[in-house]
Design a protein around this motif. Structure first.
Motif, PDB file in Angstrom:
ATOM      1  N   HIS A 290      28.366  53.257  41.175  1.00 45.06           N
ATOM      2  CA  HIS A 290      29.813  53.243  41.420  1.00 45.06           C
ATOM      3  C   HIS A 290      30.116  52.689  42.791  1.00 45.06           C
ATOM      4  O   HIS A 290      31.059  51.900  42.982  1.00 45.06           O
ATOM      5  CB  HIS A 290      30.365  54.670  41.261  1.00 45.06           C
ATOM      6  CG  HIS A 290      31.863  54.748  41.386  1.00 45.06           C
ATOM      7  ND1 HIS A 290      32.739  54.174  40.468  1.00 45.06           N
ATOM      8  CD2 HIS A 290      32.665  55.307  42.361  1.00 45.06           C
ATOM      9  CE1 HIS A 290      33.985  54.371  40.839  1.00 45.06           C
ATOM     10  NE2 HIS A 290      33.968  55.089  42.015  1.00 45.06           N
ATOM     11  N   THR A 291      29.290  53.090  43.762  1.00 48.46           N
ATOM     12  CA  THR A 291      29.481  52.602  45.136  1.00 48.46           C
ATOM     13  C   THR A 291      29.309  51.099  45.192  1.00 48.46           C
ATOM     14  O   THR A 291      30.101  50.386  45.837  1.00 48.46           O
ATOM     15  CB  THR A 291      28.483  53.288  46.081  1.00 48.46           C
ATOM     16  OG1 THR A 291      28.685  54.705  46.017  1.00 48.46           O
ATOM     17  CG2 THR A 291      28.651  52.817  47.498  1.00 48.46           C
ATOM     18  N   LYS A 295      32.037  48.473  46.137  1.00 51.49           N
ATOM     19  CA  LYS A 295      31.783  47.476  47.194  1.00 51.49           C
ATOM     20  C   LYS A 295      32.047  46.078  46.668  1.00 51.49           C
ATOM     21  O   LYS A 295      32.620  45.231  47.362  1.00 51.49           O
ATOM     22  CB  LYS A 295      30.327  47.595  47.681  1.00 51.49           C
ATOM     23  CG  LYS A 295      30.083  48.784  48.567  1.00 51.49           C
ATOM     24  CD  LYS A 295      28.632  48.785  49.042  1.00 51.49           C
ATOM     25  CE  LYS A 295      28.371  49.946  49.963  1.00 51.49           C
ATOM     26  NZ  LYS A 295      26.982  49.960  50.418  1.00 51.49           N
ATOM     27  N   ALA A 296      31.643  45.810  45.455  1.00 54.12           N
ATOM     28  CA  ALA A 296      31.845  44.469  44.876  1.00 54.12           C
ATOM     29  C   ALA A 296      33.319  44.192  44.693  1.00 54.12           C
ATOM     30  O   ALA A 296      33.802  43.079  44.969  1.00 54.12           O
ATOM     31  CB  ALA A 296      31.085  44.386  43.557  1.00 54.12           C
ATOM     32  N   GLU A 297      34.060  45.205  44.227  1.00 54.86           N
ATOM     33  CA  GLU A 297      35.494  45.018  44.022  1.00 54.86           C
ATOM     34  C   GLU A 297      36.188  44.760  45.344  1.00 54.86           C
ATOM     35  O   GLU A 297      37.036  43.861  45.475  1.00 54.86           O
ATOM     36  CB  GLU A 297      36.084  46.257  43.325  1.00 54.86           C
ATOM     37  CG  GLU A 297      35.644  46.401  41.874  1.00 54.86           C
ATOM     38  CD  GLU A 297      36.219  47.651  41.227  1.00 54.86           C
ATOM     39  OE1 GLU A 297      36.866  48.452  41.952  1.00 54.86           O
ATOM     40  OE2 GLU A 297      36.002  47.883  39.997  1.00 54.86           O
ATOM     41  N   ALA A 302      38.706  41.181  49.137  1.00 55.78           N
ATOM     42  CA  ALA A 302      38.773  40.692  50.512  1.00 55.78           C
ATOM     43  C   ALA A 302      38.596  39.183  50.541  1.00 55.78           C
ATOM     44  O   ALA A 302      39.288  38.468  51.293  1.00 55.78           O
ATOM     45  CB  ALA A 302      37.701  41.377  51.355  1.00 55.78           C
ATOM     46  N   ASN A 303      37.705  38.737  49.712  1.00 54.53           N
ATOM     47  CA  ASN A 303      37.476  37.273  49.660  1.00 54.53           C
ATOM     48  C   ASN A 303      38.722  36.572  49.150  1.00 54.53           C
ATOM     49  O   ASN A 303      39.089  35.476  49.646  1.00 54.53           O
ATOM     50  CB  ASN A 303      36.285  36.956  48.758  1.00 54.53           C
ATOM     51  CG  ASN A 303      34.949  37.355  49.416  1.00 54.53           C
ATOM     52  OD1 ASN A 303      34.869  37.405  50.653  1.00 54.53           O
ATOM     53  ND2 ASN A 303      33.960  37.651  48.610  1.00 54.53           N
ATOM     54  N   VAL A 304      39.367  37.148  48.168  1.00 55.33           N
ATOM     55  CA  VAL A 304      40.553  36.525  47.625  1.00 55.33           C
ATOM     56  C   VAL A 304      41.640  36.484  48.693  1.00 55.33           C
ATOM     57  O   VAL A 304      42.338  35.446  48.876  1.00 55.33           O
ATOM     58  CB  VAL A 304      41.036  37.281  46.355  1.00 55.33           C
ATOM     59  CG1 VAL A 304      42.424  36.790  45.947  1.00 55.33           C
ATOM     60  CG2 VAL A 304      40.020  37.100  45.248  1.00 55.33           C
ATOM     61  N   GLU A 305      41.777  37.606  49.351  1.00 60.66           N
ATOM     62  CA  GLU A 305      42.816  37.643  50.385  1.00 60.66           C
ATOM     63  C   GLU A 305      42.513  36.654  51.478  1.00 60.66           C
ATOM     64  O   GLU A 305      43.417  35.993  52.012  1.00 60.66           O
ATOM     65  CB  GLU A 305      42.897  39.079  50.968  1.00 60.66           C
ATOM     66  CG  GLU A 305      43.490  40.087  49.999  1.00 60.66           C
ATOM     67  CD  GLU A 305      43.522  41.475  50.592  1.00 60.66           C
ATOM     68  OE1 GLU A 305      42.994  41.691  51.738  1.00 60.66           O
ATOM     69  OE2 GLU A 305      44.044  42.423  49.939  1.00 60.66           O
ATOM     70  N   TYR A 306      41.282  36.514  51.801  1.00 59.79           N
ATOM     71  CA  TYR A 306      40.910  35.588  52.878  1.00 59.79           C
ATOM     72  C   TYR A 306      41.183  34.171  52.450  1.00 59.79           C
ATOM     73  O   TYR A 306      41.718  33.370  53.232  1.00 59.79           O
ATOM     74  CB  TYR A 306      39.412  35.810  53.204  1.00 59.79           C
ATOM     75  CG  TYR A 306      38.884  34.837  54.213  1.00 59.79           C
ATOM     76  CD1 TYR A 306      39.210  34.972  55.595  1.00 59.79           C
ATOM     77  CD2 TYR A 306      38.136  33.743  53.832  1.00 59.79           C
ATOM     78  CE1 TYR A 306      38.755  34.051  56.505  1.00 59.79           C
ATOM     79  CE2 TYR A 306      37.676  32.828  54.752  1.00 59.79           C
ATOM     80  CZ  TYR A 306      37.959  33.015  56.095  1.00 59.79           C
ATOM     81  OH  TYR A 306      37.505  32.078  57.017  1.00 59.79           O
TER      82      TYR A 306
END
Length: 316
Positions: A290-291, A295-297, A302-306
Motif C-alpha cells: 500500500h505504501t 508513493k507511486a500515486e 507530482a510529476n503531472v503537476e510539475y
C-alpha cells in the motif's frame, strides 16, 4: 700242575709259600705244595636223640638235619676245610661230631623243662634246640640248612606221651559231650527265647505300626495345611504383585495421557503462534504494498503537476 675244582668243590692247598691253608676254586700246584679236594654240598643226618625231662622222664626226639659248610663266609670255609681235610664228609668222624652236638644240646635243654612244657611247647622246644645246635656248629664252619623234627616218642616202658594223648583224647571226648549237652540246652532255650521274642516283637511291631500310622496321618494333615497355607500366601503375594503392577500401569497411563494433552496444547499454541506470525508478515507485506502504491500515486501526481507547471509558461 694246574687244578680246577668242580661246582660243589673247593681246593685246599698247603705247603711251600702258604702259612696255614689256602682255599681256591682253581690254582697252580707248585712243587712242595699239597692239594686236596673237599665237597661243600650239604649232608642229611638222621638221629633219634634220647633225652630226659626235669622229672627224669625219658623220651626220644627223632630228627633229620641237613647240614653243610657256610659258603658265604671265608672264615667258616677255613674252619670246615680244617675239619674235613683228613676225612670224608660222610665219615663217622663228622657224623659223630654233629650227633654229639645235637644230642648234648637237646639233653641239656630237655633237662631244664618239665615233660608238660616239652609237650605243650613242642614248636618252641624245637626252635630252641636248633638255635643252640647252630651256635655250637659255628665253630666248625657248619650251617643248618634245614631241620625236621618229628613227633616226640616214648621210650619203651615209659608211655608218657601215649597216656598224655589218651588223656587229651578223653578230655576232648568229655568236653565234646558237655558241649553237645550245652548246645542242646542252648538250642532249646534259644528256641523258647526266639518264640517269646517273636511274640514280643510282633506286639511291639503292631504298636509301633499304629503309632507310626497315626504319626504319618498327623504329618500328612500338617503337610496338607502347610501346603494350603503356602498356596494361599503365594496367591496373596501374586494378587498384591498384580495390584501393584496395575497401579503402576495406571500411573504410567495417566502420565502418558497428561503428556499427550500437554503436547496437544503445545501443538495448538504453536500453530496459533505460527498463524499469527504469518498473518503479521502478510499485514506487513500489505502495508508495504500500500505504501508503495501511495508513493507511486503521489509521485505520478507530482510529476503531472510539475509537467503542467512547466508547460504553462510555454503556452503563454
Amino acid at each position: 700242575m694246574y687244578k680246577v675244582a668242580s661246582a660243589s668243590e673247593y681246593l685246599v692247598i698247603t705247603g711251600v709259600g702258604i702259612g696255614d691253608i689256602k682255599i681256591a676254586k682253581k690254582a697252580w700246584i707248585l712243587p712242595g705244595q699239597y692239594c686236596t679236594v673237599f665237597d661243600i654240598s650239604p649232608v642229611n643226618y638222621t638221629f633219634e636223640v634220647q633225652a630226659m625231662s626235669a622229672e627224669k622222664l625219658p623220651f626220644v626226639l627223632p630228627a633229620v638235619f641237613t647240614i653243610g659248610p657256610r659258603i658265604d663266609d671265608d672264615d667258616s670255609l677255613l674252619k670246615y676245610a680244617k675239619l674235613i681235610s683228613p676225612h670224608d664228609k660222610l665219615s663217622h668222624h663228622v657224623k659223630e661230631l654233629v650227633q654229639g652236638i645235637i644230642e648234648g644240646e637237646t639233653r641239656v635243654l630237655a633237662a631244664s623243662m618239665t615233660m608238660e612244657e616239652v609237650f605243650r611247647g613242642t614248636k618252641e622246644f624245637k626252635q630252641e634246640v636248633f638255635a643252640k645246635v647252630q651256635l655250637e656248629l659255628n665253630q666248625f664252619g657248619l650251617l643248618i640248612y634245614n631241620a625236621n623234627v618229628k613227633q616226640l616218642v616214648d621210650v619203651p616202658g615209659h608211655e608218657y606221651f601215649s597216656y598224655l594223648g589218651q588223656k587229651t583224647q578223653m578230655e576232648a571226648a568229655n568236653q565234646a559231650k558237655v558241649d553237645v549237652v550245652e548246645a542242646r540246652m542252648k538250642g532249646e532255650i534259644g528256641s523258647k527265647l526266639r518264640d517269646g521274642q517273636t511274640l514280643q516283637n510282633a506286639s511291639k511291631i503292631d504298636a509301633e505300626t499304629k503309632i507310626v500310622s497315626t504319626q504319618r496321618q498327623g504329618e500328612g494333615k500338617k503337610e496338607e495345611i502347610k501346603v494350603k497355607t503356602e498356596v494361599k500366601v503365594f496367591e496373596n503375594q501374586r494378587e498384591a504383585e498384580v495390584a501393584e503392577t496395575n497401579a503402576e500401569l495406571a500411573k504410567k497411563k495417566a502420565g502418558w495421557a497428561k503428556g499427550a494433552q500437554v503436547a496437544e496444547v503445545e501443538a495448538t499454541k504453536a500453530v496459533a503462534l505460527r498463524e499469527a506470525e504469518l498473518q503479521r508478515q502478510v499485514e506487513v507485506m500489505n502495508a508495504l504494498t500500500h505504501t508503495e502504491k501511495l508513493k507511486a500515486e503521489f509521485l505520478s501526481k507530482a510529476n503531472v503537476e510539475y509537467e503542467t507547471k512547466s508547460l504553462l509558461p510555454r503556452m503563454r
